[in-house]
Design an enzyme around this catalytic site. Structure first.
Site, mmCIF file in Angstrom:
data_model
loop_
_atom_site.group_PDB
_atom_site.id
_atom_site.type_symbol
_atom_site.label_atom_id
_atom_site.label_comp_id
_atom_site.label_asym_id
_atom_site.label_seq_id
_atom_site.Cartn_x
_atom_site.Cartn_y
_atom_site.Cartn_z
ATOM 1 N N SER A 346 13.957 81.913 86.240
ATOM 2 C CA SER A 346 13.674 80.525 86.547
ATOM 3 C C SER A 346 14.156 80.343 87.975
ATOM 4 C CB SER A 346 14.442 79.615 85.607
ATOM 5 O OG SER A 346 14.433 78.311 86.118
ATOM 6 N N ARG A 347 13.230 79.922 88.843
ATOM 7 C CA ARG A 347 13.606 79.888 90.260
ATOM 8 C C ARG A 347 14.249 78.566 90.659
ATOM 9 N NH1 ARG A 347 9.584 83.897 90.607
ATOM 10 N NH2 ARG A 347 7.818 82.565 90.156
ATOM 11 N N ILE A 348 14.325 77.620 89.741
ATOM 12 C CA ILE A 348 14.869 76.317 90.136
ATOM 13 C C ILE A 348 16.073 75.927 89.288
ATOM 14 C CG2 ILE A 348 14.393 73.849 90.197
ATOM 15 C CD1 ILE A 348 11.627 74.424 91.050
#
Ligand code: ATP
Ligand code: MG
Length: 481
Positions: A346-348
């Site tokens: 998950s990049r956020i």
């Protein structure tokens, strides 16, 4: 009220399955609505100098050559949206599928609405709680994020999305479940699940099963996004699940073949990337001036033989903020949800995780991956050092902790308690079965001794010295064999 509506008449020239060729329109726009009388509707999907290609959405009467068609020149294709859709199952055109009578829309939103601009957005700043431990701890999501759920057939993709929806009860979230191109049976299963779980109070099902026109299957995700935008504009938090976009791509491939467009990679039309990315762009976290609403997307994609580099899944990976990849071998082994932590990111979300969860999750992924590696060694009958044995034991415990039965959500504060106990080594000396029983008991004991503690963790969101002390107190005589 608009007094003048510009309409243009055309004539049906040919009908090729779901595509109708119409001549005589002097003005045409892609995405425009065309009416054929008797309630038959179509969507302009292409045109040449003398002919427009219209995709049939709803066919009430069989269309024949020579029939009249008219397009609403200055009107966008809009669909009804509003509160009255909550608790309902509707088609891609917003028509009821549940036999509960007509729906009166509060407003009309364009089907191919424009995504919020950069100035209307703010960075994602709020966690999105799925109630699924492995996701909330290790692949955390934020409100307004887009996270792909990918995996082979029957690996629990839909279950992750539906369990997430079930967990949103009483959280003020509006959930939209968009069903694309699967069987009616699959649809009724989901509807039944939502009914039983009491999810319909805050959920809308927007569905186009394989039994309806290709046109409706093509536009159904846009309809779901438009409905979501209405609630987002009201300052609400929205979750939209697209189940699934591989089916959507297949439908667009069929339509494109009928339109005689050149097939590209894997025989998909070249614009499939554009079509999906345009949709994904509509997820947003709006600025306070815009009402502060947020729309989170959970698109689902099916992979074939575990190939996450397939055309459609890899396209979607590149236009989302991360992916949850479900591996079939893990699913069969009984590690469910079968999330492959090596390939899921998950990049956020990890930037906005609760401090307590960030503290507890630090290094957990590595620990798990090292355990998986060590487990491989045991399969080779290698002699294991004591250190590896310990790691294996601890790893097994972690695995058990990350597993989760279907329809049994765990709130973030409960996750904090469980992983705090794991980190403290509470169960290190126990057998797996005993550890399992212990875990259930923790919450019973908390309820008895300090019923406020769960609430306190939820409010503070971090492991203050005081909370740690209270937790230690409750956990101190746990873990006795
Ligand atoms: P499809 O490819 O058909 O869409 P899918 O990947 O969406 O399948 P699901 O329908 O969600 O998979 O799940 C498949 C089966 O696995 C279901 O019978 C479901 O009950 C079971 N299942 C899913 N998740 C879990 C879980 N965490 N624990 C136990 N069983 C599970
Ligand atoms: Mg499914």
């Amino acid at each position: 009220m608009k007094l003048v509506v510009l309409k243009e008449y055309g004539r049906v020239e040919r009908v090729q399955q779901s595509i109708v060729k119409v001549s005589g329109f002097s003005f045409c726009a892609l995405g425009g609505l065309v009416k054929f009388g008797y309630g038959t509707l179509g969507l302009i999907v292409g045109f040449k100098e003398d002919e427009a290609a219209v995709l049939l959405l709803k066919e009430k009467e069989k269309i024949r050559r020579g029939d009249k068609a008219f397009s609403c020149v200055d009107e966008e294709f809009k669909i009804g949206v509003g509160e009255s859709y909550l608790g309902r199952a509707v088609s891609a055109l917003g028509e009821p599928l549940d036999g509960k009578g007509a729906i009166k829309p509060q407003n009309y939103y364009p089907l191919f609405g424009e995504a919020a601009s950069v100035l209307e957005r703010v960075p994602i700043n709020e966690v999105f709680e799925t109630g699924i431990k492995i996701i909330d701890m290790l692949i955390p999501l934020g409100c307004g994020q887009r996270e792909l759920i990918a995996g082979d057939r029957v690996t629990g993709k839909t279950s992750i999305a539906t369990d997430t929806i079930l967990h949103q009860k009483d959280k003020g979230m509006v959930c939209i479940y968009c069903f694309i191109g699967k069987t009616e049976r699959d649809l009724s299963k989901v509807i039944e699940l939502f009914k039983e779980g009491g999810a319909f109070d805050y959920t809308i099902v927007v569905a186009a099963s394989a039994a309806v026109t290709a046109g409706q299957q093509y536009i159904v995700p846009y309809a779901a996004a438009s409905l979501g935008e209405y609630f987002m504009d009201q300052g609400r938090k929205v979750l939209v699940v697209f189940d699934d976009l591989t089916k959507h791509a297949w439908i667009w491939r069929q339509i494109s073949l009928l339109l005689e467009r050149f097939p590209g990679r894997d025989a998909y039309p070249g614009d499939i990337f554009y079509i999906h990315s345009q949709l994904m762009e509509r997820a947003a976290k709006l600025s306070p001036e815009m009402g502060g609403g947020a729309m989170t997307f959970l698109p689902i994609a099916q992979t074939i033989d575990g190939d996450i580099t397939g055309y459609i899944p890899s396209n979607l990976i590149s236009m989302t903020d991360g992916q949850i990849y479900l591996a079939a071998p893990l699913f069969y082994e009984g590690f469910r949800p079968a999330v492959d932590l090596g390939l899921s990111v998950s990049r956020i979300g990890n930037k906005i995780q609760w401090p307590a969860i960030r503290e507890l999750a630090a290094g957990l992924r590595l620990e798990y991956l090292q355990y998986r590696q060590a487990e491989q060694l045991t399969k080779m009958n290698a002699r294991l050092s004591e250190e590896v044995e310990i790691r294996l034991k601890k790893g097994r415990l972690l695995c058990e902790l990350l597993k989760q039965e279907i329809h049994s959500p765990v709130s973030l504060s409960e996750q904090v308690v469980l992983f705090y106990a794991y980190r403290k080594g509470c169960w290190d000396n126990l057998s797996l079965e005993k550890a399992q029983a212990d875990r259930i008991e923790i919450f019973e004991r908390m309820q008895r001794r300090d019923p406020q503690l769960i609430k306190e963790i939820e409010d503070k969101k971090e492991l203050t010295a005081e909370i740690k002390m209270k937790l230690d107190n409750i956990l101190k005589d746990f873990g006795n064999p």
